[in-house]
Write a protein that holds these residues in place. Structure first.
Motif, PDB file in Angstrom:
ATOM      1  N   GLY A 173     -14.448  -0.997  16.218  1.00  0.00           N
ATOM      2  CA  GLY A 173     -13.469  -1.641  15.344  1.00  0.00           C
ATOM      3  C   GLY A 173     -12.106  -1.766  15.997  1.00  0.00           C
ATOM      4  N   LEU A 174     -11.669  -0.699  16.652  1.00  0.00           N
ATOM      5  CA  LEU A 174     -10.368  -0.732  17.333  1.00  0.00           C
ATOM      6  C   LEU A 174     -10.391  -1.720  18.506  1.00  0.00           C
ATOM      7  CD1 LEU A 174      -9.431   3.075  17.360  1.00  0.00           C
ATOM      8  CD2 LEU A 174      -8.393   1.276  15.978  1.00  0.00           C
ATOM      9  N   GLU A 200       1.569   5.484   0.431  1.00  0.00           N
ATOM     10  CA  GLU A 200       1.102   6.513   1.360  1.00  0.00           C
ATOM     11  C   GLU A 200       0.050   7.395   0.681  1.00  0.00           C
ATOM     12  OE1 GLU A 200       4.798   8.089  -0.642  1.00  0.00           O
ATOM     13  OE2 GLU A 200       4.060   6.222   0.175  1.00  0.00           O
ATOM     14  N   MET A 207       0.832  -1.203   0.000  1.00  0.00           N
ATOM     15  CA  MET A 207       0.000   0.000   0.000  1.00  0.00           C
ATOM     16  C   MET A 207       0.874   1.264   0.000  1.00  0.00           C
ATOM     17  SD  MET A 207      -3.017  -1.117   2.614  1.00  0.00           S
ATOM     18  CE  MET A 207      -2.001  -2.288   3.505  1.00  0.00           C
ATOM     19  N   TRP A 242       1.974  -4.260   8.088  1.00  0.00           N
ATOM     20  CA  TRP A 242       2.112  -5.453   7.232  1.00  0.00           C
ATOM     21  C   TRP A 242       2.912  -6.532   7.964  1.00  0.00           C
ATOM     22  CZ3 TRP A 242      -0.327  -7.624   3.515  1.00  0.00           C
ATOM     23  CH2 TRP A 242      -1.004  -6.875   2.541  1.00  0.00           C
ATOM     24  N   GLN A 294       4.150   7.620   7.468  1.00  0.00           N
ATOM     25  CA  GLN A 294       3.132   6.816   6.780  1.00  0.00           C
ATOM     26  C   GLN A 294       3.736   5.519   6.252  1.00  0.00           C
ATOM     27  OE1 GLN A 294       1.165   9.053   3.712  1.00  0.00           O
ATOM     28  NE2 GLN A 294       0.218  10.474   5.139  1.00  0.00           N
ATOM     29  N   ARG A 295       4.927   5.646   5.656  1.00  0.00           N
ATOM     30  CA  ARG A 295       5.600   4.440   5.124  1.00  0.00           C
ATOM     31  C   ARG A 295       5.931   3.480   6.263  1.00  0.00           C
ATOM     32  NH1 ARG A 295       7.668   7.877   1.016  1.00  0.00           N
ATOM     33  NH2 ARG A 295       9.260   8.718   2.378  1.00  0.00           N
ATOM     34  N   THR A 328       2.710   1.740   7.503  1.00  0.00           N
ATOM     35  CA  THR A 328       2.262   0.722   6.548  1.00  0.00           C
ATOM     36  C   THR A 328       3.125  -0.534   6.654  1.00  0.00           C
ATOM     37  OG1 THR A 328       1.492   2.420   5.029  1.00  0.00           O
ATOM     38  CG2 THR A 328       1.863   0.240   4.101  1.00  0.00           C
ATOM     39  N   LEU A 368       1.236 -12.366  12.888  1.00  0.00           N
ATOM     40  CA  LEU A 368       0.027 -12.888  13.545  1.00  0.00           C
ATOM     41  C   LEU A 368      -0.669 -13.929  12.665  1.00  0.00           C
ATOM     42  CD1 LEU A 368      -1.353  -9.555  15.054  1.00  0.00           C
ATOM     43  CD2 LEU A 368      -0.520 -11.522  16.340  1.00  0.00           C
ATOM     44  N   ILE A 406      -6.022 -14.612  19.175  1.00  0.00           N
ATOM     45  CA  ILE A 406      -5.177 -15.524  18.393  1.00  0.00           C
ATOM     46  C   ILE A 406      -4.335 -16.378  19.348  1.00  0.00           C
ATOM     47  CG2 ILE A 406      -3.189 -15.642  16.813  1.00  0.00           C
ATOM     48  CD1 ILE A 406      -4.325 -13.160  15.411  1.00  0.00           C
ATOM     49  N   LEU A 441      -7.092   0.540  10.995  1.00  0.00           N
ATOM     50  CA  LEU A 441      -6.206   1.244  11.935  1.00  0.00           C
ATOM     51  C   LEU A 441      -5.301   2.214  11.174  1.00  0.00           C
ATOM     52  CD1 LEU A 441      -4.942   1.630  14.750  1.00  0.00           C
ATOM     53  CD2 LEU A 441      -3.520  -0.377  14.318  1.00  0.00           C
ATOM     54  N   ARG A 442      -4.786   1.768  10.032  1.00  0.00           N
ATOM     55  CA  ARG A 442      -3.912   2.613   9.194  1.00  0.00           C
ATOM     56  C   ARG A 442      -4.674   3.854   8.713  1.00  0.00           C
ATOM     57  NH1 ARG A 442      -3.448   2.666   3.635  1.00  0.00           N
ATOM     58  NH2 ARG A 442      -1.426   3.251   2.752  1.00  0.00           N
ATOM     59  N   LEU A 479      -7.340  -9.631  10.039  1.00  0.00           N
ATOM     60  CA  LEU A 479      -6.068  -8.910  10.148  1.00  0.00           C
ATOM     61  C   LEU A 479      -5.971  -7.821   9.081  1.00  0.00           C
ATOM     62  CD1 LEU A 479      -3.641 -11.869  10.964  1.00  0.00           C
ATOM     63  CD2 LEU A 479      -4.300  -9.992  12.490  1.00  0.00           C
ATOM     64  N   TYR A 480      -6.354  -8.142   7.841  1.00  0.00           N
ATOM     65  CA  TYR A 480      -6.277  -7.131   6.777  1.00  0.00           C
ATOM     66  C   TYR A 480      -7.258  -5.989   7.059  1.00  0.00           C
ATOM     67  CZ  TYR A 480      -6.214  -4.751   2.362  1.00  0.00           C
ATOM     68  OH  TYR A 480      -6.091  -3.773   1.406  1.00  0.00           O
ATOM     69  N   HIS A 481      -8.507  -6.349   7.338  1.00  0.00           N
ATOM     70  CA  HIS A 481      -9.557  -5.344   7.571  1.00  0.00           C
ATOM     71  C   HIS A 481      -9.202  -4.476   8.788  1.00  0.00           C
ATOM     72  CE1 HIS A 481     -13.767  -3.962   7.092  1.00  0.00           C
ATOM     73  NE2 HIS A 481     -13.789  -3.870   8.416  1.00  0.00           N
ATOM     74  N   GLY A 482      -8.768  -5.123   9.854  1.00  0.00           N
ATOM     75  CA  GLY A 482      -8.453  -4.400  11.089  1.00  0.00           C
ATOM     76  C   GLY A 482      -7.257  -3.477  10.937  1.00  0.00           C
ATOM     77  N   PHE A 483      -6.184  -3.986  10.335  1.00  0.00           N
ATOM     78  CA  PHE A 483      -4.983  -3.166  10.195  1.00  0.00           C
ATOM     79  C   PHE A 483      -5.156  -2.077   9.141  1.00  0.00           C
ATOM     80  CE2 PHE A 483      -2.165  -6.632  12.187  1.00  0.00           C
ATOM     81  CZ  PHE A 483      -2.239  -6.006  13.412  1.00  0.00           C
ATOM     82  N   PHE A 484      -5.934  -2.358   8.092  1.00  0.00           N
ATOM     83  CA  PHE A 484      -6.197  -1.299   7.099  1.00  0.00           C
ATOM     84  C   PHE A 484      -7.032  -0.187   7.747  1.00  0.00           C
ATOM     85  CE2 PHE A 484      -8.058   0.906   3.544  1.00  0.00           C
ATOM     86  CZ  PHE A 484      -7.064   0.880   2.568  1.00  0.00           C
ATOM     87  N   LEU A 499     -10.236  -5.250  17.143  1.00  0.00           N
ATOM     88  CA  LEU A 499      -8.875  -5.556  16.665  1.00  0.00           C
ATOM     89  C   LEU A 499      -7.962  -5.903  17.836  1.00  0.00           C
ATOM     90  CD1 LEU A 499      -6.790  -5.684  14.346  1.00  0.00           C
ATOM     91  CD2 LEU A 499      -6.386  -3.241  14.711  1.00  0.00           C
ATOM     92  N   PHE A 537      -8.966  -9.252  19.109  1.00  0.00           N
ATOM     93  CA  PHE A 537      -8.639 -10.324  18.165  1.00  0.00           C
ATOM     94  C   PHE A 537      -7.165 -10.720  18.247  1.00  0.00           C
ATOM     95  CE2 PHE A 537      -7.622 -12.095  13.969  1.00  0.00           C
ATOM     96  CZ  PHE A 537      -8.572 -13.085  13.894  1.00  0.00           C
TER      97      PHE A 537
END
Lengths: 145, 124
Positions: free
Chosen positions: A36-37, A3, A1, B100, B92-93, B96, B106, A47, B78-79, B71-76, A40, A43
């Protein structure tokens, strides 16, 4: 992704918490983010907690004995509450994002009819379903289980 | 363009969570009302029920899909929230890349547990 482009955020976190003159959907947006936070965070712990099963029944039962404490029961309900709300409100947001339930295209004259006649009823229906699920989950966790 | 595809995957992951997470919630947290996927009756987290689900290929596969989706939905998500606070491009980099890495670690742990758990317990 990659920035994203940077914009100034004058209000920061405080700006998220105040809905101001906006409608109830603005407050649902805030709760959606908080839920949502929270999910997360839960979750990531879940795990590790659920992975205990690979060590066998004794380890699993020991972990479950700890989680049978009323504090964790309350935590289970909070997670269920957050999930039910976030999932159904998220479904509403996806429907709107994809162009469903927004009504016909028309000149945006205040008060916006699309918002009041289509999106508001959708929000009410979704929240009623979430409330029913949350009540059922609460009954399951605190009364029947 | 990459942000757009990231957002589309975010929505797809949300739909996957709605279905598989909903199934998980109904199985574990509404067990007394619905009683599904708990062949030994009793509590959903009783060892007999947990080991039965762990050995079932359907649950192993859905756990791994659900793990990846959350994990994808949650971290995206949060980002997205962190980016709204206006961090520098360098930050930002870093955010990200950090998310990832955390997500992959996890995912590996959770996937290992889901696969290793297939060999536990006795057959009911």
């Amino acid at each position: 992704m990659r920035e994203t482009r940077q914009f100034d955020n004058h209000l920061g976190i405080i700006g998220w918490l105040g809905g101001g003159r906006w409608g109830i959907e603005r407050y649902l947006y805030i709760i959606h983010r908080v839920a949502g936070l929270g999910i997360l965070l839960f979750f990531m712990m879940h795990i590790f907690e659920s992975s205990v099963r690979i060590f066998g029944p004794e380890s699993w039962d020991t972990a479950m004995d700890v989680l049978a404490h009323p504090v964790f029961k309350l935590g289970e309900f909070v997670v269920f509450f957050g999930f039910a709300f976030h999932a159904l409100n998220g479904l509403r947001l996806i429907l709107i994002e994809l162009g469903f339930a927004v009504g016909k295209a028309e000149e945006p004259v205040y008060p916006y009819r699309s918002s009041l006649n289509v999106q508001r009823p959708l929000m009410i229906v979704v929240m009623v379903i979430a409330a029913v699920l949350i009540l059922a989950g609460g009954m399951n966790i605190f009364v029947l289980d | 363009m990459r942000e757009t595809s990231g957002w589309i995957w975010f929505i797809i992951a949300g739909i996957v969570i709605f279905i598989l997470g909903g199934l998980h919630m109904m199985t574990v947290h509404m067990n007394a009302i619905l009683g599904i996927f708990n062949p030994a009756a009793g509590d959903a987290v009783d060892w007999e029920n947990v080991s039965w689900r762990s050995r079932n290929l359907f649950f192993t596969v859905t756990y791994i899909f659900l793990l990846a989706a959350v994990l994808y939905h949650g971290f995206f998500g949060l980002r997205t929230i962190l980016f709204e606070l206006g961090p520098s491009r360098g930050a930002q980099r870093f955010i990200t890349k950090f998310l990832w890495c955390a997500g992959i670690v996890l995912f590996v742990i959770g996937t290992y547990a889901a696969i290793a758990a297939r060999s536990i317990g006795k057959v009911l």
